[in-house]
Design a protein around this motif. Structure first.
Motif, PDB file in Angstrom:
ATOM      1  N   VAL A 252      45.441 -11.003 -47.805  1.00  0.00           N
ATOM      2  CA  VAL A 252      44.174 -10.363 -48.139  1.00  0.00           C
ATOM      3  C   VAL A 252      44.367  -8.859 -48.310  1.00  0.00           C
ATOM      4  CG1 VAL A 252      41.830  -9.873 -47.337  1.00  0.00           C
ATOM      5  CG2 VAL A 252      42.813 -12.148 -46.989  1.00  0.00           C
ATOM      6  N   ALA A 253      45.146  -8.252 -47.421  1.00  0.00           N
ATOM      7  CA  ALA A 253      45.365  -6.811 -47.483  1.00  0.00           C
ATOM      8  C   ALA A 253      46.080  -6.403 -48.769  1.00  0.00           C
ATOM      9  CB  ALA A 253      46.174  -6.360 -46.266  1.00  0.00           C
ATOM     10  N   ILE A 254      47.141  -7.111 -49.109  1.00  0.00           N
ATOM     11  CA  ILE A 254      47.889  -6.798 -50.336  1.00  0.00           C
ATOM     12  C   ILE A 254      46.989  -6.936 -51.550  1.00  0.00           C
ATOM     13  CG2 ILE A 254      49.755  -7.588 -51.852  1.00  0.00           C
ATOM     14  CD1 ILE A 254      51.293  -8.380 -49.294  1.00  0.00           C
ATOM     15  N   ALA A 255      46.242  -8.032 -51.584  1.00  0.00           N
ATOM     16  CA  ALA A 255      45.379  -8.296 -52.735  1.00  0.00           C
ATOM     17  C   ALA A 255      44.261  -7.259 -52.841  1.00  0.00           C
ATOM     18  CB  ALA A 255      44.793  -9.702 -52.631  1.00  0.00           C
ATOM     19  N   TYR A 256      43.710  -6.845 -51.695  1.00  0.00           N
ATOM     20  CA  TYR A 256      42.576  -5.918 -51.773  1.00  0.00           C
ATOM     21  C   TYR A 256      43.018  -4.515 -52.181  1.00  0.00           C
ATOM     22  CZ  TYR A 256      37.953  -4.041 -50.973  1.00  0.00           C
ATOM     23  OH  TYR A 256      36.729  -3.461 -51.152  1.00  0.00           O
ATOM     24  N   LEU A 257      44.136  -4.060 -51.675  1.00  0.00           N
ATOM     25  CA  LEU A 257      44.623  -2.751 -52.100  1.00  0.00           C
ATOM     26  C   LEU A 257      44.926  -2.756 -53.597  1.00  0.00           C
ATOM     27  CD1 LEU A 257      46.994  -1.615 -49.192  1.00  0.00           C
ATOM     28  CD2 LEU A 257      44.655  -0.887 -49.677  1.00  0.00           C
ATOM     29  N   ALA A 258      45.490  -3.861 -54.082  1.00  0.00           N
ATOM     30  CA  ALA A 258      45.758  -3.962 -55.524  1.00  0.00           C
ATOM     31  C   ALA A 258      44.446  -4.006 -56.310  1.00  0.00           C
ATOM     32  CB  ALA A 258      46.594  -5.217 -55.810  1.00  0.00           C
ATOM     33  N   GLN A 259      43.463  -4.719 -55.780  1.00  0.00           N
ATOM     34  CA  GLN A 259      42.168  -4.846 -56.458  1.00  0.00           C
ATOM     35  C   GLN A 259      41.466  -3.508 -56.607  1.00  0.00           C
ATOM     36  OE1 GLN A 259      39.508  -7.611 -54.493  1.00  0.00           O
ATOM     37  NE2 GLN A 259      37.704  -6.835 -55.560  1.00  0.00           N
ATOM     38  N   ILE A 260      41.391  -2.730 -55.522  1.00  0.00           N
ATOM     39  CA  ILE A 260      40.677  -1.459 -55.623  1.00  0.00           C
ATOM     40  C   ILE A 260      41.512  -0.422 -56.382  1.00  0.00           C
ATOM     41  CG2 ILE A 260      39.254  -1.895 -53.610  1.00  0.00           C
ATOM     42  CD1 ILE A 260      41.016  -0.041 -51.983  1.00  0.00           C
ATOM     43  N   GLY A 261      42.828  -0.624 -56.393  1.00  0.00           N
ATOM     44  CA  GLY A 261      43.665   0.257 -57.198  1.00  0.00           C
ATOM     45  C   GLY A 261      43.441   0.025 -58.683  1.00  0.00           C
ATOM     46  N   ARG A 262      43.404  -1.234 -59.079  1.00  0.00           N
ATOM     47  CA  ARG A 262      43.164  -1.574 -60.494  1.00  0.00           C
ATOM     48  C   ARG A 262      41.781  -1.121 -60.938  1.00  0.00           C
ATOM     49  NH1 ARG A 262      45.333  -6.550 -58.865  1.00  0.00           N
ATOM     50  NH2 ARG A 262      43.211  -7.414 -58.816  1.00  0.00           N
ATOM     51  N   GLY A 263      40.830  -1.179 -60.034  1.00  0.00           N
ATOM     52  CA  GLY A 263      39.452  -0.829 -60.389  1.00  0.00           C
ATOM     53  C   GLY A 263      39.227   0.654 -60.582  1.00  0.00           C
ATOM     54  N   ARG A 264      40.186   1.470 -60.191  1.00  0.00           N
ATOM     55  CA  ARG A 264      40.083   2.929 -60.346  1.00  0.00           C
ATOM     56  C   ARG A 264      38.789   3.488 -59.741  1.00  0.00           C
ATOM     57  NH1 ARG A 264      44.030   4.751 -63.784  1.00  0.00           N
ATOM     58  NH2 ARG A 264      45.088   3.180 -65.048  1.00  0.00           N
ATOM     59  N   TYR A 265      38.500   3.033 -58.535  1.00  0.00           N
ATOM     60  CA  TYR A 265      37.308   3.522 -57.846  1.00  0.00           C
ATOM     61  C   TYR A 265      37.526   4.919 -57.268  1.00  0.00           C
ATOM     62  CZ  TYR A 265      35.998  -1.347 -58.273  1.00  0.00           C
ATOM     63  OH  TYR A 265      35.715  -2.591 -58.769  1.00  0.00           O
ATOM     64  N   PHE A 266      38.776   5.323 -57.171  1.00  0.00           N
ATOM     65  CA  PHE A 266      39.117   6.629 -56.632  1.00  0.00           C
ATOM     66  C   PHE A 266      39.858   7.426 -57.696  1.00  0.00           C
ATOM     67  CE2 PHE A 266      38.925   3.630 -53.119  1.00  0.00           C
ATOM     68  CZ  PHE A 266      38.113   4.296 -52.201  1.00  0.00           C
ATOM     69  N   ALA A 267      39.727   8.734 -57.631  1.00  0.00           N
ATOM     70  CA  ALA A 267      40.365   9.593 -58.625  1.00  0.00           C
ATOM     71  C   ALA A 267      41.877   9.668 -58.438  1.00  0.00           C
ATOM     72  CB  ALA A 267      39.770  11.002 -58.553  1.00  0.00           C
ATOM     73  N   LYS A 268      42.335   9.398 -57.210  1.00  0.00           N
ATOM     74  CA  LYS A 268      43.761   9.473 -56.907  1.00  0.00           C
ATOM     75  C   LYS A 268      44.298   8.093 -56.569  1.00  0.00           C
ATOM     76  CE  LYS A 268      43.374  14.178 -55.046  1.00  0.00           C
ATOM     77  NZ  LYS A 268      43.595  15.028 -53.841  1.00  0.00           N
ATOM     78  N   PRO A 269      45.617   7.907 -56.598  1.00  0.00           N
ATOM     79  CA  PRO A 269      46.218   6.599 -56.271  1.00  0.00           C
ATOM     80  C   PRO A 269      45.991   6.207 -54.815  1.00  0.00           C
ATOM     81  CG  PRO A 269      47.777   8.009 -57.439  1.00  0.00           C
ATOM     82  CD  PRO A 269      46.617   8.884 -57.066  1.00  0.00           C
ATOM     83  N   ILE A 270      45.944   4.902 -54.581  1.00  0.00           N
ATOM     84  CA  ILE A 270      45.829   4.364 -53.228  1.00  0.00           C
ATOM     85  C   ILE A 270      47.177   4.542 -52.522  1.00  0.00           C
ATOM     86  CG2 ILE A 270      45.324   2.322 -51.841  1.00  0.00           C
ATOM     87  CD1 ILE A 270      42.949   3.256 -53.507  1.00  0.00           C
ATOM     88  N   VAL A 271      47.164   5.153 -51.340  1.00  0.00           N
ATOM     89  CA  VAL A 271      48.413   5.354 -50.605  1.00  0.00           C
ATOM     90  C   VAL A 271      48.373   4.761 -49.199  1.00  0.00           C
ATOM     91  CG1 VAL A 271      49.015   7.431 -51.899  1.00  0.00           C
ATOM     92  CG2 VAL A 271      47.692   7.647 -49.772  1.00  0.00           C
TER      93      VAL A 271
END
Length: 229
Positions: A156-175
């Motif tokens: 779930v964690a791997i998938a969710y970080l990838a999901q919100i990363g693809r969605g570009r909800y943040f101006a910077k990359p997910i770290v």
């Protein structure tokens, strides 16, 4: 910033000191609040009780928010990532202990899923684009991190970080990292339920109360009537 948290001034003095500090740094370090989507990968769990370990900066606010989430049974502040020898508040502030200020959440998966906990973490508690800092606090001990306790949580964690990363909800990359579980060490008694016991503390008023307000505003159907212990 951490001096305010360590010294435990009286409420009136803490508020004055926090006000002076906020005036200097708040504009540059204001945390994000965004209603992220539900986790697309979030398998149903039949168990009536499960545990999650999450880190999101100062554990006062992380605990304060999650204790108000419906389905959460209990929340405990503590340390994760380092050894027993350094699992003390005063030993974590050189950034060398390996510990993150973290919380251990016991919850009912029938009422709140692991994916929902992650959604709340990154919507109102912690900014996943910040490395080794949150709000006014900087250092590895203030990193935001997910600590899966089994294969399903890791999925779930791997998938969710990838999901919100693809969605570009943040101006910077997910770290925000996914870390392997080592051992959770409960924090000292004076850190438990700190936000609830000290609502007028200057740090709480400026940095943590807004997170709880955001939870209630963005996810009203997820809020408990009374906080969990």
């Amino acid at each position: 910033m951490t001096l305010l948290r360590r010294t435990f001034f009286s409420r009136a003095v803490a508020a004055l000191v926090a006000g002076a500090i906020v005036a200097q740094c708040a504009p540059a370090q204001a945390e994000s609040v965004i209603k992220l989507p539900a986790a697309a990968t979030d398998p149903a769990i039949k168990a009536t009780r499960a545990t999650a370990i999450l880190a999101g900066g100062c554990f006062w606010g992380v605990e304060g928010v999650f204790s108000n989430v419906k389905g959460v049974i209990s929340v405990e502040s503590g340390y994760h990532g380092g050894s027993a020898a350094t699992a003390r508040y005063e030993r974590t502030h050189d950034g060398k202990s390996g510990h993150a200020e973290a919380v251990r959440i016991v919850y009912d998966p029938r009422q709140v899923s692991y994916g929902t906990l992650l959604r709340i973490l990154f919507s109102v508690v912690a900014d996943p684009t910040l490395k080794n800092r949150q709000g006014p606090d900087a250092g590895t001990q203030y990193r935001a991190a997910i600590v899966p306790l089994d294969a399903t949580q890791r999925q779930v964690a791997i998938a969710y970080l990838a999901q919100i990363g693809r969605g570009r909800y943040f101006a910077k990359p997910i770290v925000a990292p996914i870390e392997s579980y080592k051992r959770f060490y409960p924090a000292e008694a004076n850190h438990q339920d700190f936000m609830r016991r000290n609502p007028s503390n200057g740090y709480i008023v400026r940095w943590d109360a807004p997170k709880l307000a955001a939870l209630k505003r963005l996810f009203p159907d997820r809020v408990r009537a009374t906080p969990a212990p």
